[in-house]
Design an enzyme around this catalytic site. Structure first.
Site, PDB file in Angstrom:
ATOM      1  N   LYS A  80      55.889 -17.835  19.768  1.00 18.68           N
ATOM      2  CA  LYS A  80      54.480 -17.446  20.115  1.00 18.68           C
ATOM      3  C   LYS A  80      53.036 -17.615  20.354  1.00 18.68           C
ATOM      4  O   LYS A  80      52.366 -17.156  20.507  1.00 18.68           O
ATOM      5  CB  LYS A  80      54.589 -15.149  19.833  1.00 18.68           C
ATOM      6  CG  LYS A  80      53.913 -14.554  19.733  1.00 18.68           C
ATOM      7  CD  LYS A  80      53.580 -14.232  21.793  1.00 18.68           C
ATOM      8  CE  LYS A  80      52.298 -13.286  21.536  1.00 18.68           C
ATOM      9  NZ  LYS A  80      51.819 -12.117  22.275  1.00 18.68           N
ATOM     10  N   THR A 138      53.822  -8.996  17.649  1.00 17.91           N
ATOM     11  CA  THR A 138      52.886 -10.182  17.030  1.00 17.91           C
ATOM     12  C   THR A 138      52.579 -10.731  15.655  1.00 17.91           C
ATOM     13  O   THR A 138      51.525 -10.033  15.412  1.00 17.91           O
ATOM     14  CB  THR A 138      52.092 -11.228  18.140  1.00 17.91           C
ATOM     15  OG1 THR A 138      52.608 -10.998  18.962  1.00 17.91           O
ATOM     16  CG2 THR A 138      51.480 -12.402  17.434  1.00 17.91           C
ATOM     17  N   LYS A 179      43.714 -12.125  15.385  1.00 22.18           N
ATOM     18  CA  LYS A 179      44.748 -11.935  14.368  1.00 22.18           C
ATOM     19  C   LYS A 179      45.790 -13.366  14.305  1.00 22.18           C
ATOM     20  O   LYS A 179      46.412 -13.821  13.461  1.00 22.18           O
ATOM     21  CB  LYS A 179      45.325 -10.110  14.037  1.00 22.18           C
ATOM     22  CG  LYS A 179      47.296 -10.012  13.950  1.00 22.18           C
ATOM     23  CD  LYS A 179      48.316 -10.327  14.439  1.00 22.18           C
ATOM     24  CE  LYS A 179      48.150  -8.983  15.423  1.00 22.18           C
ATOM     25  NZ  LYS A 179      49.068  -9.242  16.568  1.00 22.18           N
TER      26      LYS A 179
HETATM   27  P1  NAP Z   1      48.577  -0.489  19.573  1.00 24.25           P
HETATM   28  O1  NAP Z   1      47.887  -0.057  21.123  1.00 24.25           O
HETATM   29  O2  NAP Z   1      47.012  -0.873  18.720  1.00 24.25           O
HETATM   30  O3  NAP Z   1      50.188  -0.112  19.227  1.00 24.25           O
HETATM   31  C1  NAP Z   1      50.685  -0.398  17.846  1.00 24.25           C
HETATM   32  C2  NAP Z   1      50.896   1.100  17.568  1.00 24.25           C
HETATM   33  O4  NAP Z   1      51.602   0.538  16.684  1.00 24.25           O
HETATM   34  C3  NAP Z   1      49.743   1.952  17.552  1.00 24.25           C
HETATM   35  O5  NAP Z   1      50.632   2.871  18.146  1.00 24.25           O
HETATM   36  C4  NAP Z   1      50.318   2.658  15.749  1.00 24.25           C
HETATM   37  O6  NAP Z   1      50.282   3.318  15.646  1.00 24.25           O
HETATM   38  C5  NAP Z   1      51.462   2.215  15.766  1.00 24.25           C
HETATM   39  N1  NAP Z   1      51.431   1.501  14.570  1.00 24.25           N
HETATM   40  C6  NAP Z   1      50.866   0.789  13.393  1.00 24.25           C
HETATM   41  N2  NAP Z   1      50.973   0.440  12.026  1.00 24.25           N
HETATM   42  C7  NAP Z   1      52.326   1.717  12.066  1.00 24.25           C
HETATM   43  C8  NAP Z   1      53.232   2.440  11.190  1.00 24.25           C
HETATM   44  N3  NAP Z   1      53.087   1.490   9.677  1.00 24.25           N
HETATM   45  N4  NAP Z   1      53.611   3.011  10.939  1.00 24.25           N
HETATM   46  C9  NAP Z   1      53.940   3.575  12.758  1.00 24.25           C
HETATM   47  N5  NAP Z   1      53.467   3.048  13.879  1.00 24.25           N
HETATM   48  C10 NAP Z   1      52.374   2.197  13.164  1.00 24.25           C
HETATM   49  O7  NAP Z   1      48.807  -2.342  20.612  1.00 24.25           O
HETATM   50  P2  NAP Z   1      49.316  -3.014  21.047  1.00 24.25           P
HETATM   51  O8  NAP Z   1      48.800  -3.202  22.156  1.00 24.25           O
HETATM   52  O9  NAP Z   1      50.445  -2.368  21.734  1.00 24.25           O
HETATM   53  O10 NAP Z   1      50.057  -4.348  20.634  1.00 24.25           O
HETATM   54  C11 NAP Z   1      51.256  -3.689  19.283  1.00 24.25           C
HETATM   55  C12 NAP Z   1      51.790  -5.665  18.970  1.00 24.25           C
HETATM   56  O11 NAP Z   1      52.027  -6.668  20.424  1.00 24.25           O
HETATM   57  C13 NAP Z   1      50.578  -6.395  18.583  1.00 24.25           C
HETATM   58  O12 NAP Z   1      50.830  -7.513  17.367  1.00 24.25           O
HETATM   59  C14 NAP Z   1      50.038  -7.081  19.525  1.00 24.25           C
HETATM   60  O13 NAP Z   1      49.027  -8.187  19.286  1.00 24.25           O
HETATM   61  C15 NAP Z   1      51.026  -7.656  20.229  1.00 24.25           C
HETATM   62  N6  NAP Z   1      50.786  -7.759  21.925  1.00 24.25           N
HETATM   63  C16 NAP Z   1      50.083  -7.529  22.630  1.00 24.25           C
HETATM   64  C17 NAP Z   1      49.757  -7.270  23.885  1.00 24.25           C
HETATM   65  C18 NAP Z   1      48.775  -6.576  24.655  1.00 24.25           C
HETATM   66  O14 NAP Z   1      48.366  -7.603  25.944  1.00 24.25           O
HETATM   67  N7  NAP Z   1      48.836  -5.834  23.956  1.00 24.25           N
HETATM   68  C19 NAP Z   1      50.925  -8.537  24.652  1.00 24.25           C
HETATM   69  C20 NAP Z   1      51.592  -9.060  23.628  1.00 24.25           C
HETATM   70  C21 NAP Z   1      51.838  -9.029  21.701  1.00 24.25           C
HETATM   71  P3  NAP Z   1      48.190   4.705  15.649  1.00 24.25           P
HETATM   72  O15 NAP Z   1      48.521   4.958  16.937  1.00 24.25           O
HETATM   73  O16 NAP Z   1      48.242   5.336  14.705  1.00 24.25           O
HETATM   74  O17 NAP Z   1      46.809   3.246  15.855  1.00 24.25           O
END
Ligand code: NAP
Length: 338
Positions: free
Chosen positions: A177, A101, A245
Site C-alpha cells: 500500500k 493504512t 502520514k
Molecule cells: P477518517 O474519516 O478520519 O476515519 C477514521 C475514523 O477512525 C474516525 O472516525 C476516527 O474517529 C476513528 N478512530 C480513530 N482512532 C480511533 C480510536 N482510537 N478508537 C476509535 N475510533 C477511532 O479517515 P478515512 O478517510 O476513513 O481513512 C481511514 C484510513 O484509511 C486512514 O489510514 C487513511 O489513510 C486510509 N485510507 C483513506 C482513503 C480515503 O480516500 N479516505 C483511501 C484509502 C485509505 P473520530 O471520528 O473520533 O476522529
C-alpha cells in the site's frame, strides 16, 4: 483450511471510509456492531440496523470478525494493543482485519500478538478512495498468502471490494500500500506542477488538463483529483494529513533498506507545508493551493503565516516519533527528518 462460521462482525472506526465499507457488510446480511470514537459518526449505520457498542470491548466480545479502519498507526496500536483493546477482548478464534493504512512493522507485531492469543490478524489496507468505498469496488491489499484465508472471510471481503491482491505475509500488505501511495503522491505533485505552469504561461488550465487526461501525463490522481483542484473544491474525501502520514511511513520504511525516494521526499515536504498552514483536513487535491495566490489560500482556509520554524530551530516533540508528522498542532513540531 479451517471451516469458519461468520455471522457477527464488529467494525471499529466509522469515518469516511469505514462508514461506507461497514454499510456493505450490513447490506450483505451480517450482524454488525459498530464503535467510533466520535459516536455520531456511526449514527447512519445504527439507523440502518447496526448495533452501537459503547466501547471497543463491547463491540468485539462476540464478533467472529473484527474490522478496523482508524486513522494513524498510533490509533491502530491503541485499538488493538491497549488493555481495553481488541486483543484483550476478542473471543478466541476471531479474525481481526486492519483496513487502515499503517506501519508494516506494527502489522507484523499485531499478527504475532494475535497468534499468541489464539486469534488471527492480518493487514488489509485498501485503495480506491471514498467513491470506491461507497461503490463497494475497493482493491484490497492483503498481508496474507493467497488461498490461506477461509472461504467465508473471502466472501466477507468480496462484499466491499472488486479486487484482492495478496502479498504473502503480515505487514506486506502495508508495504505494498505504501508503494501505491508513493506513486500516487508523485502523480499528484506532477499534475499540480503542470497546472501551475499552464496558468503562468497563460494557457487555459482546463484545456491543459483535458490534454493531460488523454495523453501520457494522465494518472488516477490526475483524473480523480485535478478536476477538484481546478474547481476550487478542496473538501476531503482523503485528508491531506493522511497522505503526509503515508509518505512519512514510506520514507521511514525506505530507510530500512538504505533507499532514497526523491519523489516521495518532495511530495512529503509539500504535504508537510500544506498541513502546517492549516490544510491538514482539506483533501489531497488542496496541494495546488501551495502554488496559488495568498488570497485564494486564505479563502480556502490556509494561512502561510502558520508555516513552522526554520530548520535548526529547537524541536520539542517526541524523538521516537517514527510515523512522519502525524500530530498536527499539539505534540509535534512537524520537523522530524527522514
Ligand atoms: P477518517 O474519516 O478520519 O476515519 C477514521 C475514523 O477512525 C474516525 O472516525 C476516527 O474517529 C476513528 N478512530 C480513530 N482512532 C480511533 C480510536 N482510537 N478508537 C476509535 N475510533 C477511532 O479517515 P478515512 O478517510 O476513513 O481513512 C481511514 C484510513 O484509511 C486512514 O489510514 C487513511 O489513510 C486510509 N485510507 C483513506 C482513503 C480515503 O480516500 N479516505 C483511501 C484509502 C485509505 P473520530 O471520528 O473520533 O476522529
Amino acid at each position: 483450511m479451517a471451516h469458519t462460521t461468520i455471522s457477527k462482525v464488529a467494525f471499529i472506526g466509522t469515518g469516511i471510509m469505514g462508514s461506507a465499507i461497514a454499510r456493505h457488510i450490513l447490506d450483505a446480511g451480517y450482524r454488525l456492531a459498530v464503535y467510533n470514537r466520535t459516536p455520531e459518526k456511526a449514527d447512519a449505520l445504527v439507523a440502518a440496523g447496526a448495533v452501537r457498542a459503547a466501547s471497543i470491548a463491547e463491540a468485539v466480545r462476540h464478533a467472529d470478525v473484527v474490522f478496523t479502519m482508524v486513522g494513524n498507526p498510533e490509533d491502530v496500536e491503541d485499538v488493538y494493543l491497549a488493555g481495553d483493546g481488541i486483543l484483550a477482548n476478542a473471543r478466541k478464534g476471531a479474525w481481526l482485519i486492519d483496513l487502515t493504512t499503517s506501519s508494516p512493522d506494527l502489522a507484523r507485531d499485531i499478527s504475532e500478538a494475535a497468534e499468541v492469543a489464539d486469534l488471527h490478524a492480518f493487514d488489509c489496507p485498501v485503495t480506491g478512495g471514498e467513491q470506491g468505498a461507497i461503490d463497494g469496488t475497493l482493491t484490497l491489499i492483503i498481508g496474507a498468502e493467497e488461498g490461506s484465508l477461509p472461504e467465508q472471510i473471502e466472501e466477507l471481503l468480496a462484499c466491499f471490494s472488486a479486487k484482492r491482491c495478496y502479498f504473502g505475509h503480515a505487514g506486506a500488505g502495508q508495504t505494498a500500500k505504501l508503494c501505491n501511495q508513493v506513486s500516487f503522491a508523485s502523480c499528484i505533485v506532477g499534475y499540480a506542477d503542470a497546472l501551475a505552469l499552464a496558468e503562468q504561461a497563460g494557457l487555459d488550465p482546463h484545456a491543459v488538463l483535458d490534454l493531460i487526461l488523454s495523453g501520457t501525463g494522465t494518472s488516477g490522481a490526475a483524473s480523480s483529483y485535478a478536476p477538484k483542484s481546478l474547481a476550487g473544491d478542496y473538501k476531503a474525501g482523503f485528508f491531506a494529513e493522511y497522505l503526509r502520514k503515508d509518505l512519512g511511513l514510506a520514507l521511514a520504511h525506505s530507510e530500512d533498506f538504505g533507499l532514497t525516494l526523491p519523489g516521495a521526499e518532495t511530495a512529503y515536504a509539500l504535504y508537510d507545508v500544506l498541513c502546517q498552514i492549516g490544510g491538514a483536513r482539506l483533501g489531497g487535491q488542496a496541494i495546488t493551493l501551495l502554488y496559488s495566490d495568498e488570497a485564494d489560500g486564505i479563502a480556502a482556509g490556509v494561512d502561510w503565516s502558520r508555516a513552522q520554524q526554520d530548520e535548526g530551530d529547537e524541536c520539542d516533540c517526541d524523538d521516537d516519533c517514527c510515523c512522519g508528522h502525524l500530530h498536527d498542532g499539539d505534540g509535534c513540531c512537524g520537523h522530524h527528518a527522514h
